[in-house]
Design a protein around this motif. Structure first.
Motif, PDB file in Angstrom:
ATOM      1  N   ARG A 224       0.853  -1.179   0.000  1.00 55.81           N
ATOM      2  CA  ARG A 224       0.000   0.000   0.000  1.00 55.81           C
ATOM      3  C   ARG A 224       0.891   1.232   0.000  1.00 55.81           C
ATOM      4  O   ARG A 224       2.102   1.134   0.169  1.00 55.81           O
ATOM      5  CB  ARG A 224      -0.932   0.018   1.205  1.00 55.81           C
ATOM      6  CG  ARG A 224      -0.215   0.120   2.545  1.00 55.81           C
ATOM      7  CD  ARG A 224      -1.259   0.228   3.634  1.00 55.81           C
ATOM      8  NE  ARG A 224      -0.726   0.261   4.973  1.00 55.81           N
ATOM      9  CZ  ARG A 224      -0.283   1.356   5.571  1.00 55.81           C
ATOM     10  NH1 ARG A 224      -0.260   2.499   4.934  1.00 55.81           N
ATOM     11  NH2 ARG A 224       0.155   1.313   6.817  1.00 55.81           N
ATOM     12  N   ASP A 225       0.288   2.390  -0.191  1.00 52.75           N
ATOM     13  CA  ASP A 225       1.061   3.622  -0.164  1.00 52.75           C
ATOM     14  C   ASP A 225       1.456   3.958   1.274  1.00 52.75           C
ATOM     15  O   ASP A 225       0.712   3.680   2.215  1.00 52.75           O
ATOM     16  CB  ASP A 225       0.234   4.784  -0.730  1.00 52.75           C
ATOM     17  CG  ASP A 225      -0.042   4.616  -2.204  1.00 52.75           C
ATOM     18  OD1 ASP A 225       0.722   3.887  -2.861  1.00 52.75           O
ATOM     19  OD2 ASP A 225      -1.014   5.216  -2.697  1.00 52.75           O
TER      20      ASP A 225
ATOM     21  N   ALA B 169       7.059  -0.113  -7.645  1.00 50.85           N
ATOM     22  CA  ALA B 169       7.308   0.826  -6.555  1.00 50.85           C
ATOM     23  C   ALA B 169       7.621   2.205  -7.109  1.00 50.85           C
ATOM     24  O   ALA B 169       8.250   2.329  -8.159  1.00 50.85           O
ATOM     25  CB  ALA B 169       8.479   0.341  -5.702  1.00 50.85           C
ATOM     26  N   LEU B 170       7.148   3.195  -6.432  1.00 53.95           N
ATOM     27  CA  LEU B 170       7.429   4.573  -6.820  1.00 53.95           C
ATOM     28  C   LEU B 170       7.799   5.328  -5.544  1.00 53.95           C
ATOM     29  O   LEU B 170       7.028   5.344  -4.587  1.00 53.95           O
ATOM     30  CB  LEU B 170       6.183   5.187  -7.468  1.00 53.95           C
ATOM     31  CG  LEU B 170       6.311   6.621  -7.960  1.00 53.95           C
ATOM     32  CD1 LEU B 170       7.328   6.719  -9.095  1.00 53.95           C
ATOM     33  CD2 LEU B 170       4.958   7.131  -8.442  1.00 53.95           C
ATOM     34  N   VAL B 171       8.997   5.896  -5.526  1.00 49.32           N
ATOM     35  CA  VAL B 171       9.444   6.629  -4.339  1.00 49.32           C
ATOM     36  C   VAL B 171       9.494   8.116  -4.685  1.00 49.32           C
ATOM     37  O   VAL B 171      10.125   8.507  -5.665  1.00 49.32           O
ATOM     38  CB  VAL B 171      10.847   6.147  -3.896  1.00 49.32           C
ATOM     39  CG1 VAL B 171      11.317   6.933  -2.681  1.00 49.32           C
ATOM     40  CG2 VAL B 171      10.837   4.652  -3.621  1.00 49.32           C
ATOM     41  N   VAL B 172       8.803   8.909  -3.920  1.00 46.37           N
ATOM     42  CA  VAL B 172       8.784  10.354  -4.142  1.00 46.37           C
ATOM     43  C   VAL B 172       9.392  11.021  -2.913  1.00 46.37           C
ATOM     44  O   VAL B 172       8.906  10.823  -1.796  1.00 46.37           O
ATOM     45  CB  VAL B 172       7.338  10.866  -4.349  1.00 46.37           C
ATOM     46  CG1 VAL B 172       7.338  12.368  -4.594  1.00 46.37           C
ATOM     47  CG2 VAL B 172       6.675  10.124  -5.505  1.00 46.37           C
TER      48      VAL B 172
ATOM     49  N   PRO C 281      12.330  -3.113   1.675  1.00 44.53           N
ATOM     50  CA  PRO C 281      11.108  -3.835   1.284  1.00 44.53           C
ATOM     51  C   PRO C 281      10.996  -4.006  -0.224  1.00 44.53           C
ATOM     52  O   PRO C 281      10.510  -5.035  -0.708  1.00 44.53           O
ATOM     53  CB  PRO C 281       9.977  -2.956   1.827  1.00 44.53           C
ATOM     54  CG  PRO C 281      10.593  -2.179   2.937  1.00 44.53           C
ATOM     55  CD  PRO C 281      12.012  -1.944   2.508  1.00 44.53           C
ATOM     56  N   ILE C 282      11.458  -3.013  -0.998  1.00 46.94           N
ATOM     57  CA  ILE C 282      11.389  -3.131  -2.457  1.00 46.94           C
ATOM     58  C   ILE C 282      12.270  -4.292  -2.925  1.00 46.94           C
ATOM     59  O   ILE C 282      11.841  -5.152  -3.697  1.00 46.94           O
ATOM     60  CB  ILE C 282      11.820  -1.802  -3.132  1.00 46.94           C
ATOM     61  CG1 ILE C 282      10.770  -0.721  -2.882  1.00 46.94           C
ATOM     62  CG2 ILE C 282      12.026  -2.007  -4.633  1.00 46.94           C
ATOM     63  CD1 ILE C 282      11.182   0.671  -3.358  1.00 46.94           C
ATOM     64  N   VAL C 283      13.507  -4.343  -2.417  1.00 50.23           N
ATOM     65  CA  VAL C 283      14.421  -5.425  -2.816  1.00 50.23           C
ATOM     66  C   VAL C 283      13.852  -6.774  -2.397  1.00 50.23           C
ATOM     67  O   VAL C 283      13.851  -7.737  -3.160  1.00 50.23           O
ATOM     68  CB  VAL C 283      15.826  -5.198  -2.193  1.00 50.23           C
ATOM     69  CG1 VAL C 283      16.716  -6.412  -2.381  1.00 50.23           C
ATOM     70  CG2 VAL C 283      16.468  -3.966  -2.814  1.00 50.23           C
TER      71      VAL C 283
END
Ligand SMILES: Nc1ncnc2c1ncn2[C@@H]1O[C@H](COP(=O)(O)OP(=O)(O)OP(=O)(O)O)[C@@H](O)[C@H]1O
Length: 112
Positions: free
Chosen positions: A73-74, A107-110, A92-94
């Motif tokens: 989730r976001d 995944a999108l990291v801002v 967590p992404i890896v």
């Protein structure tokens, strides 16, 4: 508060990450050996970087995303400079990319 301001406040959507806030200052460091669900390859890689425990923000994000009971989730993370935000989202992404093969944006990291 004026009527217009009240209307504006009502129209702000309540997103999932707004509903259940987590106070990272109440979370403690966690040794890798106690980190739930960690992929052994990730653990080895971290140990090679001389990382033996996760900082509080990293543990909090891990618990929300990987587990136990985590789900995709976001998240909105607000934590001081140097507190470990980069690994908080990267681990967590890896972990998720290493265990599931899905050909789409995962995944999108801002950063702001
Ligand atoms: N679990 C950890 N154990 C030991 N060192 C760590 C750990 N996590 C991060 N570090 C180190 O702590 C320092 C700060 O981490 P990082 O740059 O990720 O913080 P940040 O919150 O993203 O900072 P900024 O707000 O400047 O982007 C870095 O040198 C990083 O290598």
């Amino acid at each position: 508060m004026g009527a217009e301001e009240e209307d504006n406040q009502k129209s702000i959507p309540v997103l999932p990450w707004m509903r259940s806030l987590i106070d990272v200052s109440a979370v403690h460091k966690c040794p890798l050996s106690l980190l739930p669900c960690i992929d052994p390859r990730l653990k080895v890689a971290l140990e090679k970087m001389e990382i033996s425990s996760l900082f509080p923000v990293q543990l909090a994000v891990w618990q929300e995303t990987v587990g136990p009971g985590g789900f995709e989730r976001d998240l909105c993370v607000n934590s001081p400079t140097g507190s470990g935000k980069t690994l908080a989202y990267a681990l967590p992404i890896v972990q998720m990319l290493s265990t599931r093969f899905v050909k789409c944006l995962r995944a999108l990291v801002v950063g702001i």
